[in-house]
Design a protein around this motif. Structure first.
Motif, short mmCIF file in Angstrom:
data_model
loop_
_atom_site.label_atom_id
_atom_site.label_comp_id
_atom_site.label_asym_id
_atom_site.label_seq_id
_atom_site.Cartn_x
_atom_site.Cartn_y
_atom_site.Cartn_z
N ILE A 152 0.87 -1.19 0.03
CA ILE A 152 0.04 0.21 -0.11
C ILE A 152 0.86 1.23 0.11
CG2 ILE A 152 -1.91 1.25 1.14
CD1 ILE A 152 -2.70 -1.33 -0.26
N THR A 153 1.87 1.14 0.77
CA THR A 153 2.74 2.33 0.75
C THR A 153 3.64 2.50 -0.61
OG1 THR A 153 4.53 1.44 2.08
CG2 THR A 153 3.24 2.57 3.17
N LEU A 171 -5.44 8.60 -5.58
CA LEU A 171 -4.75 7.53 -5.20
C LEU A 171 -4.05 7.45 -4.12
CD1 LEU A 171 -2.85 6.57 -8.48
CD2 LEU A 171 -4.47 5.21 -7.68
N LEU A 172 -3.53 8.66 -3.28
CA LEU A 172 -2.95 8.95 -2.04
C LEU A 172 -4.17 8.86 -0.89
CD1 LEU A 172 -0.39 11.77 -2.80
CD2 LEU A 172 0.11 9.29 -2.21
N CYS A 220 -0.38 1.59 -9.61
CA CYS A 220 -0.73 2.23 -8.25
C CYS A 220 -2.15 1.64 -7.95
CB CYS A 220 -0.87 3.62 -8.08
SG CYS A 220 0.78 4.38 -8.21
N LYS A 273 -2.19 -2.01 -6.85
CA LYS A 273 -1.64 -2.19 -5.58
C LYS A 273 -2.57 -2.07 -4.49
CE LYS A 273 1.97 -3.05 -4.87
NZ LYS A 273 2.79 -4.43 -4.59
N LEU A 274 -3.51 -1.13 -4.83
CA LEU A 274 -4.40 -0.72 -3.77
C LEU A 274 -5.60 -1.91 -3.66
CD1 LEU A 274 -5.12 2.88 -4.41
CD2 LEU A 274 -4.16 1.80 -2.50
N MET A 317 -5.02 5.29 -0.26
CA MET A 317 -4.19 4.60 0.41
C MET A 317 -4.31 5.02 1.96
SD MET A 317 0.17 5.49 0.38
CE MET A 317 0.03 6.97 1.44
N VAL A 345 2.37 3.14 -3.16
CA VAL A 345 1.83 4.27 -4.08
C VAL A 345 2.33 5.47 -3.90
CG1 VAL A 345 -0.31 5.30 -4.24
CG2 VAL A 345 -0.57 2.97 -3.91
#
Length: 532
Positions: free
Chosen positions: A80-81, A514-515, A286, A289-290, A518, A83
């Protein structure tokens, strides 16, 4: 062995192989650019798929589910990080790389510090791939396949022998695929498997929850969310594999290294047709990944309520899959696992030969005054891939003896190579006069100091915190040397633009989304959310 599982596995694996062949049957791997960089022609979907599935390999699937089962969701921080790190790399590093027209990250170090540093870092990369990346992918793939198909029982062989056989089968198949297809074949199969992993990420939790709820998925979800809630916590304590504080120290550095410097990852992006597709591809990765905890962590959480004890917790994912999934779906997920092993293995082989040929062999032949033609260098690259494949297959079975969890071992060993390289890259980015001798001393100081803390002295400090401390100390050492012995002529970046470097205009909007997602993931899996 369930025949339907095997048939399903062969069917889905065959589809990926067939589509890859159709896509590539007219391609010619007769130049270094085509073999190593797919002629710099990849679209954003191929870039994103290549990044995501080269990263999500069997080591990740097996290792993260093992830690989610034995500890809690704190292990999800690795993915997760990423991203944040990927978005920083997309904004600052990739434009620089594409402007310089480099093929390997040591190319930048060669331009910044001189050929000696470029060759030294290329050797460190190769050592890392031979002793850690390639063996860990083969080992985890073998563990997964034995758990899914129970080969040790079918062959009436002991576990150790079975792992040896599976490692050599997978290594041989992966090496042939890399030799015949080059980077473009790897990227095409990565993209196909990337779509497959999203589907698999939904299917396995569905069948797992249904099994947990005795046929009722909602009942299974209720059990997962209300029993053993401590496993749902992503805010790691000091005793967990990933303490929460490490997210802001060593983990950030490791992720920046991985997505911005690691050759087998960066090579996927350097092959993009332009900066716009490069940045779009990273955004796609990204998003992937989430979503990835559905496959990387949730099965481990479900297994907590099904398996009270496992002799080898690394087998938790394949055992859950074979227990809860219908045979056809179990074969499909086995195909994903097989692809995950091979795509990362293939990318590692291709990147290893890229580093060896472009940064070591080619300069050596030119220095002798007998530069080799491209046909000879491609032949040399293929022979080198065979050599390191054999070395990796010999090393891989011995990973069975590691302690403290397979995935923790992989990340700890990576510390010998990743942040030391990122440190000298970072100083190269932010300064113009720090000389090559500072990079050499900094690199050796970091590696030796980290080795002492992990192998000799037990400081009772998490290895990610140690990496962050050594990063700061090494940066200070390099700056001090640069102050005493500055380069007489400051470094000036040389541009060699091979593709359009116009950035993606909507990247900042998608980066913010995206952030926020996250951060939301950590809130959901915390005492403020599900882990009450």
């Amino acid at each position: 062995m369930n025949g339907l599982i095997l048939t399903s596995f062969l069917f889905f694996t065959g589809i990926v192989g067939l589509v890859s062949w159709i896509k590539l049957r007219k391609s010619r791997l007769n130049t270094l650019n085509s073999f190593f960089l797919a002629d710099r022609s990849l679209s954003f979907l191929l870039v994103g798929g290549g990044l995501l599935f080269t990263n999500i390999n069997t080591a990740t699937i097996i290792g993260e589910n093992e830690l989610a089962y034995s500890h809690n969701m704190s292990v999800m921080a690795w993915g997760i990080t990423s991203v944040l790190a990927m978005l920083l790399v997309s904004e600052f590093l990739m434009p620089l790389y594409l402007k310089m027209g480099i093929a390997t990250t040591p190319d930048y170090l060669t331009a910044r510090y001189g050929p000696g540093i470029g060759k030294l870092v290329s050797c460190i990369f190769l050592l890392s791939y031979i002793v850690n990346l390639l063996p860990s992918v083969l080992y985890s793939g073998a563990v997964a396949f034995n758990g899914l198909f129970h080969f040790s029982e079918i062959w009436k062989a002991d576990y150790w022998t079975t792992i040896w056989i599976l490692i050599w089968v997978m290594g041989t198949v992966g090496c042939l695929y890399s030799l015949l297809g080059g980077l473009k074949a790897i990227s095409v199969s990565d993209t196909l498997l990337g779509f497959g992993i999203f589907a698999g990420g939904l299917l396995l939790p569905f069948f797992g929850l249904r099994y947990l709820g005795q046929g009722n998925m909602m009942q299974g979800l209720h059990i997962l969310l209300h029993n053993k809630q401590e496993h749902l916590n992503s805010i790691g304590a000091a005793t967990d594999p990933i303490p929460f504080g490490t997210l802001f120290t060593g983990m950030l550095l490791v992720n920046l290294y991985y997505w911005g410097t690691e050759q087998y990852i960066v090579q996927q992006v350097l092959a993009s047709k332009d900066l716009k597709n490069c940045q779009k591809g990273i955004a796609v990765a990204c998003a992937g990944k989430l979503i990835s905890p559905l496959l990387l962590n949730v099965p481990g959480l479900i297994a907590v309520h099904i398996f009270t004890h496992l002799d080898n917790p690394a087998e938790v994912f394949p055992k859950l899959d074979s227990l809860v999934s219908p045979p056809f779906i179990a074969g499909y997920i086995a195909a994903i696992i097989f692809g995950a092993a091979l795509t990362t293995f293939n990318a590692g082989l291709n990147s290893s030969s890229t580093l060896f040929v472009l940064n070591i062999y080619k300069p050596w032949t030119e220095k002798r005054g007998k530069p080799a033609d491209e046909k000879h260098m491609i032949s040399t690259a293929k022979m080198f891939e065979i050599l390191i494949c054999l070395l990796a297959m010999f090393i891989a079975p011995f990973i069975i003896f590691v302690k403290n969890g397979f995935y923790t071992y992989v990340q700890m060993v990576n510390g010998f190579f990743n942040v030391p390289i990122f440190t000298i890259m970072f100083i190269g980015f932010v300064t113009k006069k720090v000389p090559a001798i500072a990079a050499k001393i900094g690199l050796m100081f970091f590696i030796v100091s980290y080795a002492l803390t992990q192998l000799v002295f037990d400081l009772h400090i998490h290895f990610l915190h140690i990496l962050a401390i050594l990063f700061v100390v090494t940066c200070g050492l390099m700056l001090f040397i640069g102050r005493l012995y500055p380069m007489p002529v400051p470094y000036k970046q040389q541009l060699n633009t091979m593709v359009d470097i116009k950035p993606w205009k909507n990247r900042h909007i998608y980066s913010c989304i995206l952030l926020l997602l996250m951060i939301l993931m950590f809130i959901v899996f915390s005492p403020l959310g599900l882990a009450k």
